[in-house]
Design a protein around this motif. Structure first.
Motif, PDB file in Angstrom:
ATOM      1  N   THR A  32     -10.708 -41.516 -59.342  1.00  0.00           N
ATOM      2  CA  THR A  32     -12.043 -41.375 -59.950  1.00  0.00           C
ATOM      3  C   THR A  32     -12.350 -42.675 -60.700  1.00  0.00           C
ATOM      4  N   THR A  54     -21.233 -38.026 -67.881  1.00  0.00           N
ATOM      5  CA  THR A  54     -21.780 -36.671 -67.760  1.00  0.00           C
ATOM      6  C   THR A  54     -22.928 -36.640 -66.763  1.00  0.00           C
ATOM      7  N   LEU A 105     -21.445 -36.906 -63.246  1.00  0.00           N
ATOM      8  CA  LEU A 105     -20.719 -35.697 -62.843  1.00  0.00           C
ATOM      9  C   LEU A 105     -21.679 -34.554 -62.525  1.00  0.00           C
ATOM     10  N   ARG A 112     -23.101 -34.976 -59.172  1.00  0.00           N
ATOM     11  CA  ARG A 112     -22.171 -34.586 -58.122  1.00  0.00           C
ATOM     12  C   ARG A 112     -22.075 -33.060 -57.981  1.00  0.00           C
ATOM     13  N   ILE A 113     -22.211 -32.354 -59.093  1.00  0.00           N
ATOM     14  CA  ILE A 113     -22.221 -30.893 -59.018  1.00  0.00           C
ATOM     15  C   ILE A 113     -23.441 -30.413 -58.237  1.00  0.00           C
ATOM     16  N   MET A 161     -15.957 -26.742 -64.909  1.00  0.00           N
ATOM     17  CA  MET A 161     -16.493 -28.093 -65.010  1.00  0.00           C
ATOM     18  C   MET A 161     -17.871 -28.071 -65.666  1.00  0.00           C
ATOM     19  N   LEU A 165     -12.693 -33.606 -71.172  1.00  0.00           N
ATOM     20  CA  LEU A 165     -12.608 -34.162 -69.828  1.00  0.00           C
ATOM     21  C   LEU A 165     -11.185 -34.513 -69.427  1.00  0.00           C
ATOM     22  N   HIS A 213     -10.523 -32.084 -65.967  1.00  0.00           N
ATOM     23  CA  HIS A 213     -10.774 -33.383 -65.361  1.00  0.00           C
ATOM     24  C   HIS A 213     -11.491 -33.229 -64.024  1.00  0.00           C
ATOM     25  N   PRO A 214     -12.530 -34.040 -63.778  1.00  0.00           N
ATOM     26  CA  PRO A 214     -13.273 -33.913 -62.517  1.00  0.00           C
ATOM     27  C   PRO A 214     -12.426 -34.173 -61.282  1.00  0.00           C
ATOM     28  N   LEU A 273     -13.619 -30.882 -59.827  1.00  0.00           N
ATOM     29  CA  LEU A 273     -14.820 -31.188 -59.054  1.00  0.00           C
ATOM     30  C   LEU A 273     -14.469 -31.866 -57.740  1.00  0.00           C
ATOM     31  N   SER A 317     -15.077 -38.926 -54.793  1.00  0.00           N
ATOM     32  CA  SER A 317     -14.962 -39.261 -56.219  1.00  0.00           C
ATOM     33  C   SER A 317     -15.516 -40.622 -56.558  1.00  0.00           C
TER      34      SER A 317
END
Length: 317
Positions: free
Chosen positions: A51, A103, A106, A109-110, A230, A282, A286-287, A291, A298
């Motif tokens: 990441t 943020t 992320l 990406r969600i 997440m 985080l 952790h993403p 995620l 990533s």
């Protein structure tokens, strides 16, 4: 050169200090340890899970905060000299900016995972728009922090100009800007509402339907337990950073000699504690695991990575 403080009482030293108090040794040590551990852990996690965008965002925040609190520890031993004060005020003002940028990335990406048809902004636009706001604020706050920290009343140049510039940056960007945080929250809240109630935006839904006929996808991703965690971590992190932004805004409105900036417990709780909890969230959620570990790329959008790097360089030029 710092004035001699030999023979002065603690109250007299505090009055000479630019903080208007002597920073706590214990609080500074504890925060240096917590920031150092989180930063090292985030660096390892970024390498482990690839990441890479976490390096110029979350890790950069940790490095800056570690320097900032190191300045406060230095000030415990030399409470009246200006250099450590300049370090801590500049670093702690700037540091959360790259953290909130992470943020934005992320959450984009969600959206990509759950379904862009439910979002008013595309995942890429989340990075472009909100990270651009971060970069502008980073430059303004960096300039303001430098001017405020280097202000010299003897030269007729007080900290008011720098304070006003920092205040402008804080108001512009959230967690240092109400405009950005409200816009971001409105867009993300609308997305969650539309996703949960299965109400895609008409134009995006029509576009998506043609593509889905060809690839067999429904256009709606699955909200797994990991994605729920997440989302929860990002929501709590944003709230904590928003509280910190409100405190910083009120602090500067109160003035450089006001009661708020002169009270250490306010800073330790409403700035230090808010940001340290946000970054440790985080670490735990952790993403790379919650995620990207479920099959999503990533890589950070180039617009965000390049923008944050440019903003960081501009802030120190």
């Amino acid at each position: 050169m710092a004035p001699s403080i030999a023979g002065l009482t603690q109250d007299e030293i505090a009055r000479l200090s630019p903080y208007h108090y002597i920073p706590s040794q214990g609080a500074a040590l504890a925060m240096i340890i917590l920031w150092g551990l989180s930063t090292l852990l985030h660096t390892g996690q970024a390498i482990r899970y690839k990441t890479w965008f976490m390096l110029p965002t979350v890790v950069l925040c940790g490095v800056m905060e570690t320097f900032g609190w190191s300045g406060r520890l230095w000030s415990f031993y030399d409470p009246v000299i200006e250099l450590p004060y300049q370090i801590q005020i500049t670093m702690t003002i700037l540091a959360p900016t790259p953290l909130i940028a992470a943020t934005f990335v992320l959450f984009g990406r969600i959206i990509g995972r759950l379904g862009p048809v439910y979002s008013r902004l595309s995942p890429r636009l989340y990075a472009i728009i909100f990270c651009s706001c971060d970069v502008i604020s980073l430059v303004v706050q960096g300039l303001g922090g430098g001017l405020a920290a280097s202000a010299n009343e003897k030269d007729g140049r007080g900290p008011e100009l720098g304070g006003n510039l920092m205040l402008g940056g804080i108001i512009f960007q959230l967690p240092n800007s109400t405009v950005v945080i409200i816009t971001f929250s409105a867009c993300s809240g609308e997305f969650i509402y539309r996703y949960m109630t299965r109400r895609p935006l008409g134009r995006r839904a029509a576009h998506s339907s043609l593509a889905n006929i060809e690839d067999g996808n429904s256009g709606r991703g699955v909200l797994t337990s990991k994605l729920k965690l997440m989302l929860g971590a990002l929501s709590l992190s944003t709230l904590l950073l928003f509280i910190r932004a409100i405190y910083r805004t009120i602090e500067l409105f109160d003035g450089w000699n006001g009661r708020i900036i002169s009270t250490e417990v306010y800073f330790n709780v409403l700035d230090g504690a808010m940001v340290i909890v946000a970054i440790w969230l985080l670490n735990f959620v952790h993403p790379g695991v919650f995620l990207f570990g479920e099959g999503s790329s990533s890589e950070c959008p180039r617009s965000c990575t390049a923008g944050m790097a440019a903003g960081s360089e501009s802030a120190w030029t």
